[in-house]
Design a protein around this motif. Structure first.
Motif, PDB file in Angstrom:
ATOM      1  N   PHE A 199       1.289   8.302  -5.345  1.00  0.00           N
ATOM      2  CA  PHE A 199       0.741   6.940  -5.398  1.00  0.00           C
ATOM      3  C   PHE A 199       0.609   6.340  -3.999  1.00  0.00           C
ATOM      4  O   PHE A 199      -0.177   5.432  -3.768  1.00  0.00           O
ATOM      5  N   ALA A 200       1.413   6.850  -3.058  1.00  0.00           N
ATOM      6  CA  ALA A 200       1.339   6.332  -1.688  1.00  0.00           C
ATOM      7  C   ALA A 200       0.013   6.708  -1.021  1.00  0.00           C
ATOM      8  O   ALA A 200      -0.409   6.053  -0.053  1.00  0.00           O
ATOM      9  N   ASP A 201      -0.646   7.737  -1.544  1.00  0.00           N
ATOM     10  CA  ASP A 201      -1.943   8.131  -0.952  1.00  0.00           C
ATOM     11  C   ASP A 201      -2.974   7.016  -1.058  1.00  0.00           C
ATOM     12  O   ASP A 201      -3.961   6.999  -0.319  1.00  0.00           O
ATOM     13  N   ASP A 202      -2.744   6.122  -2.009  1.00  0.00           N
ATOM     14  CA  ASP A 202      -3.657   4.994  -2.162  1.00  0.00           C
ATOM     15  C   ASP A 202      -3.741   4.164  -0.872  1.00  0.00           C
ATOM     16  O   ASP A 202      -4.777   3.573  -0.573  1.00  0.00           O
ATOM     17  N   LEU A 203      -2.630   4.140  -0.135  1.00  0.00           N
ATOM     18  CA  LEU A 203      -2.629   3.407   1.138  1.00  0.00           C
ATOM     19  C   LEU A 203      -3.569   4.097   2.130  1.00  0.00           C
ATOM     20  O   LEU A 203      -4.370   3.418   2.812  1.00  0.00           O
ATOM     21  N   ALA A 204      -3.496   5.417   2.177  1.00  0.00           N
ATOM     22  CA  ALA A 204      -4.390   6.156   3.087  1.00  0.00           C
ATOM     23  C   ALA A 204      -5.850   5.885   2.712  1.00  0.00           C
ATOM     24  O   ALA A 204      -6.717   5.725   3.585  1.00  0.00           O
ATOM     25  N   ILE A 231      10.751   1.199 -10.397  1.00  0.00           N
ATOM     26  CA  ILE A 231      11.585   1.917  -9.414  1.00  0.00           C
ATOM     27  C   ILE A 231      10.671   2.848  -8.607  1.00  0.00           C
ATOM     28  O   ILE A 231       9.842   3.552  -9.198  1.00  0.00           O
ATOM     29  N   PRO A 232      10.827   2.912  -7.290  1.00  0.00           N
ATOM     30  CA  PRO A 232       9.926   3.765  -6.507  1.00  0.00           C
ATOM     31  C   PRO A 232      10.185   5.250  -6.755  1.00  0.00           C
ATOM     32  O   PRO A 232      11.346   5.673  -6.759  1.00  0.00           O
ATOM     33  N   PRO A 233       9.137   6.029  -6.973  1.00  0.00           N
ATOM     34  CA  PRO A 233       9.321   7.473  -7.130  1.00  0.00           C
ATOM     35  C   PRO A 233       9.950   8.069  -5.865  1.00  0.00           C
ATOM     36  O   PRO A 233       9.824   7.506  -4.770  1.00  0.00           O
ATOM     37  N   ARG A 234      10.598   9.209  -6.048  1.00  0.00           N
ATOM     38  CA  ARG A 234      11.241   9.872  -4.911  1.00  0.00           C
ATOM     39  C   ARG A 234      10.236  10.144  -3.791  1.00  0.00           C
ATOM     40  O   ARG A 234       9.147  10.667  -4.045  1.00  0.00           O
ATOM     41  N   GLY A 235      10.603   9.766  -2.565  1.00  0.00           N
ATOM     42  CA  GLY A 235       9.780  10.059  -1.399  1.00  0.00           C
ATOM     43  C   GLY A 235       8.657   9.062  -1.149  1.00  0.00           C
ATOM     44  O   GLY A 235       8.036   9.061  -0.084  1.00  0.00           O
ATOM     45  N   TYR A 236       8.416   8.175  -2.120  1.00  0.00           N
ATOM     46  CA  TYR A 236       7.258   7.272  -2.038  1.00  0.00           C
ATOM     47  C   TYR A 236       7.378   6.273  -0.879  1.00  0.00           C
ATOM     48  O   TYR A 236       6.441   6.101  -0.092  1.00  0.00           O
ATOM     49  N   LEU A 237       8.552   5.641  -0.755  1.00  0.00           N
ATOM     50  CA  LEU A 237       8.699   4.615   0.293  1.00  0.00           C
ATOM     51  C   LEU A 237       8.618   5.248   1.683  1.00  0.00           C
ATOM     52  O   LEU A 237       8.023   4.676   2.615  1.00  0.00           O
TER      53      LEU A 237
END
Ligand code: PLP
Length: 443
Positions: A199-204, A231-237
C-alpha cells in the motif's frame, strides 16, 4: 439513586460536538465524577472506562499527583503571556519531552492546545521550512484516506474523511494515498497485519504524478484511530519513511492517539522503529486533564528558522494565546512523573497478550466481521445493518453504557477500545465479559 431528570430547557443551550444532540437530549448520559478506571454517573453508577475518556486519560482519572500540580500552579501563576514572555515550567516540559518521550533528534517542542492545532501547526512549520530552504514550490501535502487529523482546515484537508470534504471543501492542497484496511487478506489479525506493505507504493505513484519538487510533507497516523483502528501492515511505515527520504519530503507522524504509552513505548515511532521528522501530540501528554497539544520537531528544522531571522524578528509567525499555558504544562509535568514512576509507557506491552486473547474471544459472536489489536488498542468491526450504517455499533454503545456500566467508543460500525494504561487483568476481563453480553444480544 433514581435517574436524574433534565428539562429540555436545561439541555437546549449546549451544542455538543460530534454528537447526536437529539438522541442525547432524549436520554442523557451524564458523568459527574471520575477516579482511576471509573466514571461516576449522575445516578451514581460506576462506569468502567474502556476508552481512557477519548483516548486521553492514559494515567487514569483524577490522579492525585496531577490534580495537585494543577491546583498549585493555578494559585501561583495562573497565566503567562505566550508571546515574547515565558515561564520556567514550559521550558522544562519541552526539554523533558524531547529527552524522555520523543525519539532521535525531535528535541524542539511547539505547544498548542489540541491535536487539531498541533496538526495545523506542523503543516505550517513544514511549509515555512521548505520556504526557508528555497523550495517554495514544495507546497503540496500527502495524507491518507480514512485519516483523522482533527477538525481545523489544514487537518481536514490532509485527513481522509468524506464528510469533511462534502461539508467544508478541500482548503489546502492535499492528495491522499489509500488506507491500509484490507479485510480480505487481514481479518482477525493479532498485532500487525502480514499483508499490505505494497500500500505504501501509492505514495510513489503520487510522487510520480505530482513531482517530488512540489511535495512538502506526508502526514500519517502510525495507527489510524478515530476512523476505526487501522493497524499498519508489517514494513509499511518504514517503506513510507524510505520513500520520503529518497524524495526529500518531510514525514510527519500524527501521534495524538498513539503517543504516551498507548502501544507500549512513549511513541509509536519508537515501537515501530521508524523515525519521522515531526510528531504531533496532544491528549495523553497530560492525561487529558487540561487542553494541551504540540509538535515535536527535528532540531535542524528549528535551527534553520533561527538562521533565517535576526535581531528582534519573529522566527515562527504562528502561535496561540494559550501555547504552553501554565496549568496545562504543570499537568504535563505531573503526568510525565506518573508515567515514569509507574512504568506506564511500557505497561501496554506487559498487558498486550492478555488484552489480545480476551478481545479475540469475541470473534464468533453475531455480526462480528473483524477483530484487531495493537498495544492497548482494540477494535471490533460489525457487518452494517441493511440500510442503517452505524446503527449496530451505536446500539452496542448505548447498551454497554445503560445496562453494563461500560464506556466504549464507536466509529462507523466499529467499536474502538483504548482503556487507561493503569488497567489490570481483572478489569480487562470485566470489559470483555460485559461486551460479550452486549454483543450476544445485539440485533
Ligand atoms: N489527530 C489525531 C490522530 C486524532 O486522533 C485527533 C483526535 O482524536 C486529533 C488529531 C484531534 O485532536 P483534538 O480533538 O484534540 O483537536
Amino acid at each position: 439513586m433514581n435517574k436524574v431528570q433534565y428539562s429540555s430547557d436545561q439541555l437546549r443551550h449546549f451544542w455538543m460536538p460530534f454528537s447526536s444532540n437529539r438522541n442525547f437530549k432524549q436520554r442523557p448520559r451524564m458523568f459527574v465524577g471520575a477516579k482511576d478506571m471509573h466514571f461516576t454517573t449522575d445516578d451514581d453508577r460506576q462506569v468502567l472506562d474502556a476508552t481512557a475518556g477519548l483516548w486521553c486519560c492514559n494515567c487514569g482519572h483524577s490522579r492525585t499527583q496531577i490534580v495537585t500540580a494543577i491546583q498549585e500552579q493555578s494559585a501561583k501563576l495562573d497565566f503567562c503571556p505566550a508571546f515574547q514572555m515565558g515561564h520556567p515550567k514550559v521550558f522544562e516540559l519541552a526539554k523533558r519531552l524531547g529527552k524522555e518521550v520523543f525519539p532521535g533528534d525531535l528535541n524542539t517542542v511547539f505547544f498548542s492546545n489540541s491535536g487539531s492545532e498541533a496538526v495545523d501547526s506542523a503543516l505550517k512549520i513544514a511549509l515555512a521550512y521548505q520556504f526557508h530552504r528555497g523550495k517554495e514550490n514544495k507546497t503540496l501535502f500527502i495524507g491518507r484516506n480514512r485519516a483523522y487529523h482533527g477538525v481545523n482546515f489544514g487537518g481536514i484537508s490532509v485527513g481522509g474523511i468524506p464528510n469533511n470534504k462534502k461539508w467544508y471543501g478541500n482548503l489546502i492542497r492535499a492528495e491522499h494515498i489509500r488506507d491500509t484496511h484490507d479485510l480480505e487478506r487481514n481479518a482477525f489479525t493479532r498485532g500487525q497485519p502480514e499483508h499490505g506493505i505494497d500500500f505504501a507504493d501509492d505514495l510513489a505513484r503520487l510522487i510520480d504524478q505530482h513531482g517530488a519538487s512540489s511535495i512538502a510533507a506526508v502526514i500519517v497516523e502510525p495507527i489510524a484511530g478515530s476512523t476505526g483502528v487501522l493497524i499498519p501492515p508489517r514494513g509499511y511505515l518504514q517503506k513510507l519513511r524510505d520513500i520520503c527520504t529518497a524524495n526529500d519530503i518531510l514525514l510527519i507522524f500524527d501521534e495524538v492517539i498513539t503517543g504516551f504509552g498507548r502501544i507500549g513505548k512513549p511513541t509509536a515511532a519508537e515501537r515501530f522503529g521508524v523515525q519521522p521528522d515531526m510528531i504531533t501530540f496532544a491528549k495523553g501528554v497530560n492525561s487529558g486533564t487540561v487542553p494541551l497539544g504540540g509538535v515535536a520537531i527535528r532540531d535542524d528544522i528549528y535551527d534553520l528558522f533561527l538562521e533565517h531571522t535576526a535581531g528582534n524578528i519573529i522566527d515562527l509567525f504562528h502561535g496561540y494565546t494559550y501555547s504552553g499555558h501554565p496549568l496545562a504544562v504543570a499537568a504535563g509535568l505531573g503526568a510525565l512523573d506518573v508515567y515514569l514512576k509507574e512504568g506506564l509507557f511500557e505497561r501496554a506491552l506487559e498487558l498486550e497478550q492478555h488484552w489480545e486473547d480476551a478481545l479475540h474471544s469475541l470473534r464468533d459472536l453475531p455480526h462480528v466481521i473483524d477483530i484487531r489489536n495493537f498495544g492497548l488498542i482494540g477494535a471490533i468491526e460489525f457487518s452494517p445493518r441493511d440500510g442503517e450504517p452505524t446503527a449496530r455499533a451505536y446500539d452496542a454503545f448505548c447498551d454497554a453504557f445503560h445496562n453494563e456500566d461500560l464506556l466504549i467508543r464507536t466509529t462507523g460500525d466499529i467499536i474502538a477500545l483504548s482503556p487507561p494504561l493503569i488497567i489490570n487483568d481483572d478489569q480487562i476481563d470485566q470489559i470483555f465479559d460485559r461486551l460479550n453480553k452486549v454483543l450476544t444480544r445485539l440485533k
